[in-house]
Enzyme design. Structure first.
Site, mmCIF file in Angstrom:
data_model
loop_
_atom_site.group_PDB
_atom_site.id
_atom_site.type_symbol
_atom_site.label_atom_id
_atom_site.label_comp_id
_atom_site.label_asym_id
_atom_site.label_seq_id
_atom_site.Cartn_x
_atom_site.Cartn_y
_atom_site.Cartn_z
ATOM 1 N N ALA A 1 67.770 -7.702 64.019
ATOM 2 C CA ALA A 1 66.409 -7.157 63.888
ATOM 3 C C ALA A 1 66.512 -5.785 63.205
ATOM 4 O O ALA A 1 66.003 -4.776 63.700
ATOM 5 C CB ALA A 1 65.709 -7.077 65.241
ATOM 6 N N HIS B 1 66.299 -2.470 61.294
ATOM 7 C CA HIS B 1 65.190 -1.591 60.905
ATOM 8 C C HIS B 1 65.762 -0.305 60.322
ATOM 9 O O HIS B 1 66.997 -0.167 60.173
ATOM 10 C CB HIS B 1 64.244 -1.331 62.083
ATOM 11 C CG HIS B 1 64.926 -0.773 63.303
ATOM 12 N ND1 HIS B 1 65.503 0.474 63.338
ATOM 13 C CD2 HIS B 1 65.133 -1.310 64.536
ATOM 14 C CE1 HIS B 1 66.013 0.704 64.524
ATOM 15 N NE2 HIS B 1 65.825 -0.379 65.272
ATOM 16 N N GLY C 1 66.340 2.519 61.464
ATOM 17 C CA GLY C 1 67.362 3.195 62.276
ATOM 18 C C GLY C 1 68.754 2.640 61.972
ATOM 19 O O GLY C 1 69.720 3.397 61.796
ATOM 20 N N HIS C 2 68.852 1.307 61.883
ATOM 21 C CA HIS C 2 70.159 0.692 61.558
ATOM 22 C C HIS C 2 70.585 1.080 60.136
ATOM 23 O O HIS C 2 71.759 1.343 59.876
ATOM 24 C CB HIS C 2 70.072 -0.836 61.633
ATOM 25 C CG HIS C 2 69.707 -1.361 62.984
ATOM 26 N ND1 HIS C 2 68.571 -2.101 63.216
ATOM 27 C CD2 HIS C 2 70.339 -1.247 64.183
ATOM 28 C CE1 HIS C 2 68.515 -2.438 64.493
ATOM 29 N NE2 HIS C 2 69.567 -1.926 65.106
ATOM 30 N N SER D 1 63.375 -1.730 67.645
ATOM 31 C CA SER D 1 62.905 -3.105 67.399
ATOM 32 C C SER D 1 61.850 -3.505 68.428
ATOM 33 O O SER D 1 61.106 -4.451 68.226
ATOM 34 C CB SER D 1 64.064 -4.101 67.389
ATOM 35 O OG SER D 1 65.140 -3.629 68.102
#
Ligand code: PAF
Length: 288
Positions: A32, A34, A36-37, A189
Site C-alpha cells: 500500500a 504511499h 511516506g514509503h 495507509s
C-alpha cells in the site's frame, strides 16, 4: 526492476551486489505504497548504490484477524510506483518464504522486553515481538548496509534500533522524518479508511503535538506538556484516546512530570471512526 519472491533467489542477488561492492539500502514495507514509503526510497537512493524494498503483509504482527484480512494489497499499483521511483529490486515473499512452518508458530521468535510492552505494545500484545522477528529475518536475507524506517511509527523505530544493537547486526538504521499532508496530517495507509469528516477530526492529533511543542517552548514542564495534549485531544469527541505521553527517545519511558530540560518525544495514539491513528513529534525544552 527485479521482482523476486523466493528467499534463495533474493539472497543470491543481494550477495552478488555485495560482492561487486554495492551498498544496499532496504526499505521494509507491508505494501500500500504511499508518499511516506517513497520518502524512505529517496533517502536510501541518496545514501546507497542499490535500493531494495520488501512488500510483506506480516500476519504475525496483526492483533485482529479482521485487520489482516482487510489490509490493502494493491501489488500491481505498488510495483508501478516503485518502478517509477527507480527502485532496483522488490522482495515479495509468500508467507512460507518468511516462516517455513506457517501457520504453525515459528520455533524462534524475538522478545523485546519492556520496550515492546508499553504504549503500542500494551494495546497490541505480541505486536513488537512479531515486528522484531520479521525485520530480523528480512535483514538476514538481505544483509543490507542500511535499513530505512519512518519516524511515524516511532516506537517501532526504537524497537528496531534495539534489535540491531543487541543482536550486534552490522546494518545501520536510518530514521526518516514523517511525511505530512499540507494540513499536517501524518501520511498513513490507514487515512484512506476515514470519511471526509473523520479526516478533518484527525487533525486534532497534529494540533495536540503542536500544543505540546509550544508549551515546552514557553517554559512548561513535562506535566503541563502532557496536559496540553490531553486538553486538545479531549476537545474532539470523535477521538477515542489510547495514550498521549511525553517519552524518552531511547527507552520510551514516560518523562518525570517536573522535567524542564532536554529533548523528548510526544507520542499520541487513538481511534477515529474505528481507525487507529498514531503520530509523534520532538519536544524540546528551551533550557536544553
Ligand atoms: O512498518 C511496517 O510497515 C511494518 O511494521 C514492517 C516494518 C514492514 C514489518 O512488517
Amino acid at each position: 526492476m527485479e521482482v523476486i519472491s523466493g528467499r534463495r533467489a533474493w539472497q543470491d542477488m543481494m550477495a552478488s551486489w555485495s560482492r561487486s561492492g554495492s551498498r544496499v539500502g532496504l526499505c521494509p514495507t507491508m505494501g500500500a505504497i504511499h508518499a511516506g514509503h517513497l520518502s524512505l526510497v529517496r533517502h536510501s537512493q541518496a545514501q546507497c548504490d542499490r535500493t531494495v524494498v520488501s512488500i510483506f503483509v506480516n500476519p504475525t504482527q496483526f492483533t485482529l484477524a479482521r485487520d489482516l484480512e482487510t489490509y490493502p494489497r494493491p501489488l500491481k499499483e505498488d510495483l508501478a510506483l516503485l518502478q517509477t521511483a527507480g527502485v532496483d529490486a522488490v522482495f515479495v515473499p509468500e508467507v512460507h518464504e518468511i516462516y517455513p512452518a506457517y501457520p504453525e508458530v515459528s520455533d524462534v521468535v524475538l522478545s523485546v522486553g519492556r520496550l515492546g510492552e508499553s504504549f503500542e505494545g500494551r494495546d497490541r500484545p505480541g505486536h513488537f515481538s512479531a515486528v522484531a522477528t520479521v525485520v530480523s529475518i528480512l535483514l538476514n536475507l538481505t544483509q543490507a548496509d542500511s535499513v530505512f524506517f519512518g519516524e511515524k511509527d516511532f516506537q517501532q523505530l526504537c524497537v528496531v534500533k534495539a534489535v540491531i544493537r543487541d543482536l550486534g547486526m552490522a546494518t545501520q538504521v536510518v530514521a526518516v522524518p514523517t511525511i505530512r499532508e499540507s494540513d499536517g496530517l501524518a501520511m498513513s495507509s490507514r487515512n484512506g479508511r476515514l470519511s471526509g469528516e473523520g479526516r478533518r477530526e484527525a487533525l486534532v492529533i497534529a494540533r495536540a503535538l503542536g500544543d505540546a511543542q509550544a508549551c515546552a517552548r514557553s517554559g512548561g514542564h513535562a506535566l503541563s506538556v502532557r496536559s496540553a495534549m490531553h486538553e486538545r485531544l479531549a476537545s474532539c469527541t470523535a477521538f477515542s484516546l489510547s495514550y498521549a505521553e511525553l517519552v524518552d527517545i531511547n527507552t520510551f519511558s514516560p518523562v518525570p512530570p517536573e522535567t524542564t530540560k532536554g529533548t523528548y518525544r510526544a507520542v499520541i495514539a487513538g481511534v477515529i471512526e474505528g481507525v487507529r491513528l498514531l503520530d509523534n513529534a520532538a519536544v524540546s525544552f528551551p533550557s536544553s
